[in-house]
Design a protein around this motif. Sequence first.
Motif, PDB file in Angstrom:
ATOM      1  N   ARG A  37       9.649  -2.698  -5.773  1.00 29.19           N
ATOM      2  CA  ARG A  37       9.000  -2.533  -4.476  1.00 29.19           C
ATOM      3  C   ARG A  37       7.695  -1.765  -4.642  1.00 29.19           C
ATOM      4  O   ARG A  37       7.622  -0.780  -5.380  1.00 29.19           O
ATOM      5  CB  ARG A  37       9.928  -1.782  -3.531  1.00 29.19           C
ATOM      6  N   LEU A  38       6.656  -2.222  -3.957  1.00 33.15           N
ATOM      7  CA  LEU A  38       5.331  -1.604  -4.038  1.00 33.15           C
ATOM      8  C   LEU A  38       5.041  -0.884  -2.731  1.00 33.15           C
ATOM      9  O   LEU A  38       4.928  -1.508  -1.677  1.00 33.15           O
ATOM     10  CB  LEU A  38       4.264  -2.676  -4.316  1.00 33.15           C
ATOM     11  N   ASN A  39       4.909   0.414  -2.817  1.00 33.73           N
ATOM     12  CA  ASN A  39       4.664   1.252  -1.647  1.00 33.73           C
ATOM     13  C   ASN A  39       3.190   1.612  -1.562  1.00 33.73           C
ATOM     14  O   ASN A  39       2.613   2.107  -2.535  1.00 33.73           O
ATOM     15  CB  ASN A  39       5.528   2.521  -1.743  1.00 33.73           C
ATOM     16  N   ASP A  40       2.573   1.358  -0.406  1.00 36.08           N
ATOM     17  CA  ASP A  40       1.137   1.619  -0.251  1.00 36.08           C
ATOM     18  C   ASP A  40       0.774   3.047  -0.624  1.00 36.08           C
ATOM     19  O   ASP A  40      -0.224   3.290  -1.316  1.00 36.08           O
ATOM     20  CB  ASP A  40       0.701   1.354   1.193  1.00 36.08           C
ATOM     21  N   THR A  41       1.572   4.004  -0.169  1.00 42.34           N
ATOM     22  CA  THR A  41       1.258   5.416  -0.406  1.00 42.34           C
ATOM     23  C   THR A  41       1.253   5.729  -1.895  1.00 42.34           C
ATOM     24  O   THR A  41       0.357   6.419  -2.407  1.00 42.34           O
ATOM     25  CB  THR A  41       2.269   6.319   0.320  1.00 42.34           C
ATOM     26  N   ASP A  42       2.254   5.212  -2.606  1.00 45.66           N
ATOM     27  CA  ASP A  42       2.320   5.447  -4.050  1.00 45.66           C
ATOM     28  C   ASP A  42       1.144   4.791  -4.772  1.00 45.66           C
ATOM     29  O   ASP A  42       0.569   5.366  -5.709  1.00 45.66           O
ATOM     30  CB  ASP A  42       3.631   4.893  -4.616  1.00 45.66           C
ATOM     31  N   VAL A  44      -1.844   4.073  -3.520  1.00 45.97           N
ATOM     32  CA  VAL A  44      -3.072   4.812  -3.195  1.00 45.97           C
ATOM     33  C   VAL A  44      -3.204   6.022  -4.111  1.00 45.97           C
ATOM     34  O   VAL A  44      -4.287   6.303  -4.661  1.00 45.97           O
ATOM     35  CB  VAL A  44      -3.062   5.236  -1.712  1.00 45.97           C
ATOM     36  N   ALA A  45      -2.102   6.758  -4.291  1.00 44.95           N
ATOM     37  CA  ALA A  45      -2.137   7.948  -5.153  1.00 44.95           C
ATOM     38  C   ALA A  45      -2.388   7.570  -6.612  1.00 44.95           C
ATOM     39  O   ALA A  45      -3.153   8.240  -7.320  1.00 44.95           O
ATOM     40  CB  ALA A  45      -0.813   8.707  -5.022  1.00 44.95           C
ATOM     41  N   TRP A  46      -1.768   6.496  -7.060  1.00 41.31           N
ATOM     42  CA  TRP A  46      -1.911   6.079  -8.455  1.00 41.31           C
ATOM     43  C   TRP A  46      -3.316   5.568  -8.760  1.00 41.31           C
ATOM     44  O   TRP A  46      -3.927   5.937  -9.770  1.00 41.31           O
ATOM     45  CB  TRP A  46      -0.884   4.991  -8.769  1.00 41.31           C
ATOM     46  N   LEU A  47      -3.851   4.752  -7.861  1.00 46.89           N
ATOM     47  CA  LEU A  47      -5.146   4.117  -8.112  1.00 46.89           C
ATOM     48  C   LEU A  47      -6.329   4.989  -7.716  1.00 46.89           C
ATOM     49  O   LEU A  47      -7.448   4.739  -8.151  1.00 46.89           O
ATOM     50  CB  LEU A  47      -5.212   2.788  -7.357  1.00 46.89           C
ATOM     51  N   GLY A  48      -6.100   5.973  -6.864  1.00 46.16           N
ATOM     52  CA  GLY A  48      -7.188   6.851  -6.447  1.00 46.16           C
ATOM     53  C   GLY A  48      -8.173   6.181  -5.520  1.00 46.16           C
ATOM     54  O   GLY A  48      -9.368   6.500  -5.537  1.00 46.16           O
ATOM     55  N   VAL A  49      -7.686   5.229  -4.722  1.00 46.70           N
ATOM     56  CA  VAL A  49      -8.526   4.553  -3.736  1.00 46.70           C
ATOM     57  C   VAL A  49      -7.833   4.639  -2.381  1.00 46.70           C
ATOM     58  O   VAL A  49      -6.689   5.072  -2.289  1.00 46.70           O
ATOM     59  CB  VAL A  49      -8.787   3.076  -4.112  1.00 46.70           C
ATOM     60  N   SER A  50      -8.538   4.214  -1.332  1.00 43.73           N
ATOM     61  CA  SER A  50      -7.950   4.269   0.002  1.00 43.73           C
ATOM     62  C   SER A  50      -6.971   3.113   0.213  1.00 43.73           C
ATOM     63  O   SER A  50      -6.848   2.209  -0.623  1.00 43.73           O
ATOM     64  CB  SER A  50      -9.048   4.210   1.062  1.00 43.73           C
ATOM     65  N   ARG A  51      -6.303   3.115   1.349  1.00 38.55           N
ATOM     66  CA  ARG A  51      -5.296   2.101   1.639  1.00 38.55           C
ATOM     67  C   ARG A  51      -5.909   0.700   1.790  1.00 38.55           C
ATOM     68  O   ARG A  51      -5.282  -0.299   1.431  1.00 38.55           O
ATOM     69  CB  ARG A  51      -4.556   2.490   2.929  1.00 38.55           C
ATOM     70  N   PRO A  53      -8.568  -1.002   0.217  1.00 39.48           N
ATOM     71  CA  PRO A  53      -8.674  -1.823  -0.997  1.00 39.48           C
ATOM     72  C   PRO A  53      -7.324  -2.138  -1.625  1.00 39.48           C
ATOM     73  O   PRO A  53      -7.158  -3.185  -2.258  1.00 39.48           O
ATOM     74  CB  PRO A  53      -9.554  -0.989  -1.934  1.00 39.48           C
ATOM     75  N   VAL A  54      -6.337  -1.240  -1.450  1.00 44.42           N
ATOM     76  CA  VAL A  54      -5.007  -1.525  -1.972  1.00 44.42           C
ATOM     77  C   VAL A  54      -4.413  -2.727  -1.262  1.00 44.42           C
ATOM     78  O   VAL A  54      -3.868  -3.643  -1.883  1.00 44.42           O
ATOM     79  CB  VAL A  54      -4.085  -0.293  -1.827  1.00 44.42           C
ATOM     80  N   ARG A  55      -4.507  -2.743   0.071  1.00 46.33           N
ATOM     81  CA  ARG A  55      -3.955  -3.861   0.833  1.00 46.33           C
ATOM     82  C   ARG A  55      -4.696  -5.159   0.543  1.00 46.33           C
ATOM     83  O   ARG A  55      -4.095  -6.238   0.483  1.00 46.33           O
ATOM     84  CB  ARG A  55      -3.993  -3.535   2.324  1.00 46.33           C
ATOM     85  N   GLU A  56      -6.023  -5.066   0.363  1.00 47.25           N
ATOM     86  CA  GLU A  56      -6.796  -6.268   0.017  1.00 47.25           C
ATOM     87  C   GLU A  56      -6.390  -6.787  -1.364  1.00 47.25           C
ATOM     88  O   GLU A  56      -6.290  -7.996  -1.583  1.00 47.25           O
ATOM     89  CB  GLU A  56      -8.286  -5.950   0.052  1.00 47.25           C
ATOM     90  N   ALA A  57      -6.154  -5.856  -2.304  1.00 50.18           N
ATOM     91  CA  ALA A  57      -5.720  -6.257  -3.644  1.00 50.18           C
ATOM     92  C   ALA A  57      -4.345  -6.900  -3.594  1.00 50.18           C
ATOM     93  O   ALA A  57      -4.092  -7.913  -4.261  1.00 50.18           O
ATOM     94  CB  ALA A  57      -5.702  -5.042  -4.578  1.00 50.18           C
ATOM     95  N   LEU A  58      -3.438  -6.361  -2.789  1.00 45.84           N
ATOM     96  CA  LEU A  58      -2.099  -6.934  -2.669  1.00 45.84           C
ATOM     97  C   LEU A  58      -2.144  -8.326  -2.056  1.00 45.84           C
ATOM     98  O   LEU A  58      -1.392  -9.223  -2.463  1.00 45.84           O
ATOM     99  CB  LEU A  58      -1.207  -6.016  -1.835  1.00 45.84           C
ATOM    100  N   LYS A  70       6.982  -9.340   2.763  1.00 46.67           N
ATOM    101  CA  LYS A  70       7.710  -9.668   3.976  1.00 46.67           C
ATOM    102  C   LYS A  70       7.156  -8.747   5.050  1.00 46.67           C
ATOM    103  O   LYS A  70       7.408  -7.534   5.026  1.00 46.67           O
ATOM    104  CB  LYS A  70       9.204  -9.459   3.797  1.00 46.67           C
ATOM    105  N   PRO A  71       6.350  -9.272   5.987  1.00 46.58           N
ATOM    106  CA  PRO A  71       5.664  -8.417   6.971  1.00 46.58           C
ATOM    107  C   PRO A  71       6.613  -7.471   7.686  1.00 46.58           C
ATOM    108  O   PRO A  71       7.684  -7.869   8.154  1.00 46.58           O
ATOM    109  CB  PRO A  71       5.051  -9.434   7.946  1.00 46.58           C
ATOM    110  N   GLY A  72       6.216  -6.190   7.748  1.00 46.34           N
ATOM    111  CA  GLY A  72       7.005  -5.176   8.419  1.00 46.34           C
ATOM    112  C   GLY A  72       8.163  -4.652   7.607  1.00 46.34           C
ATOM    113  O   GLY A  72       8.886  -3.749   8.054  1.00 46.34           O
ATOM    114  N   ARG A  73       8.359  -5.210   6.384  1.00 46.58           N
ATOM    115  CA  ARG A  73       9.496  -4.756   5.579  1.00 46.58           C
ATOM    116  C   ARG A  73       9.081  -4.220   4.218  1.00 46.58           C
ATOM    117  O   ARG A  73       9.237  -3.052   3.930  1.00 46.58           O
ATOM    118  CB  ARG A  73      10.507  -5.896   5.419  1.00 46.58           C
ATOM    119  N   HIS A  74       8.522  -5.081   3.362  1.00 49.67           N
ATOM    120  CA  HIS A  74       8.210  -4.616   2.019  1.00 49.67           C
ATOM    121  C   HIS A  74       7.286  -5.592   1.299  1.00 49.67           C
ATOM    122  O   HIS A  74       7.130  -6.744   1.710  1.00 49.67           O
ATOM    123  CB  HIS A  74       9.495  -4.439   1.199  1.00 49.67           C
ATOM    124  N   THR A  75       6.708  -5.078   0.204  1.00 52.62           N
ATOM    125  CA  THR A  75       5.994  -5.901  -0.771  1.00 52.62           C
ATOM    126  C   THR A  75       6.653  -5.650  -2.114  1.00 52.62           C
ATOM    127  O   THR A  75       6.885  -4.494  -2.493  1.00 52.62           O
ATOM    128  CB  THR A  75       4.505  -5.526  -0.840  1.00 52.62           C
TER     129      THR A  75
END
Length: 237
Positions: A37-42, A44-51, A53-58, A70-75
């Motif tokens: 499971r890929l958590n946005d918060t984790d 963001v902390a690992w990559l050192g960028v904001s949420r 670009p992380v979401r765009e990359a995902l 799965k929208p609203g559940r997980h990546t």
Amino acid sequence: MPVPQGRGLVSRSLLRDRAYAALRDAIVAGTLAPGERLNDTDLVAWLGVSRTPVREALARLEQAGLVRTKPGRHTIVSPLDERAARGAQSVTAALHELAIREAVPRLSAAELDTMRRANARFAAALRRGDAEDALAADDDFHQVAVVASANDAVRTVLEQFTPVLRRVERLRFSSLSGRASVAQHDRIVDLCAAGDVEGAVAATRANWGTLLPLLDTAPARDDTAAESSADGSAPPD
């Protein structure tokens, strides 16, 4: 002259590309395992960028088949999937054949030498059992023709489908089965140097075709099990 709109777009694009490349490489290398499971918060902390670009990359990784959302559940990191890998293999092989076909009349002596040096690094990495260096050298070898073809469409599509295939290739280059590619690469270079377009295309087809037996061992996708694992629940009986 009016000031152009969209200030900061270059920086945002670079951040998105950096996030995409880091996540892609971690998935291909197995650092981020299938089903994880890929958590946005984790991230963001690992990559050192904001949420953002992380979401765009995902989103880009989902288009490439490396993650599933799965929208609203997980990546999650997509499980290895034989059907997706076969699709990526057929597209990738065809485009490398096209790249070689268009590149052979243009390849310079310096570019042929670059291919030979990349193959020498590839062979050395295989002898060491270094799958990461083998993949990098193999990429460098094939990239010469892709660049020389001057076909942007080939490059763009390969960027999407190659990472899916690299997850399977990593298994191959961790074993002795990858060593046959060294001689195949040598043959491709020799045919390119001789200006034999059809011969080089056929050799390239044979080289990429060696991945097909590995795809028989790629697991079929189990969406229910992956989603249940990501949710922390057991799959139904």
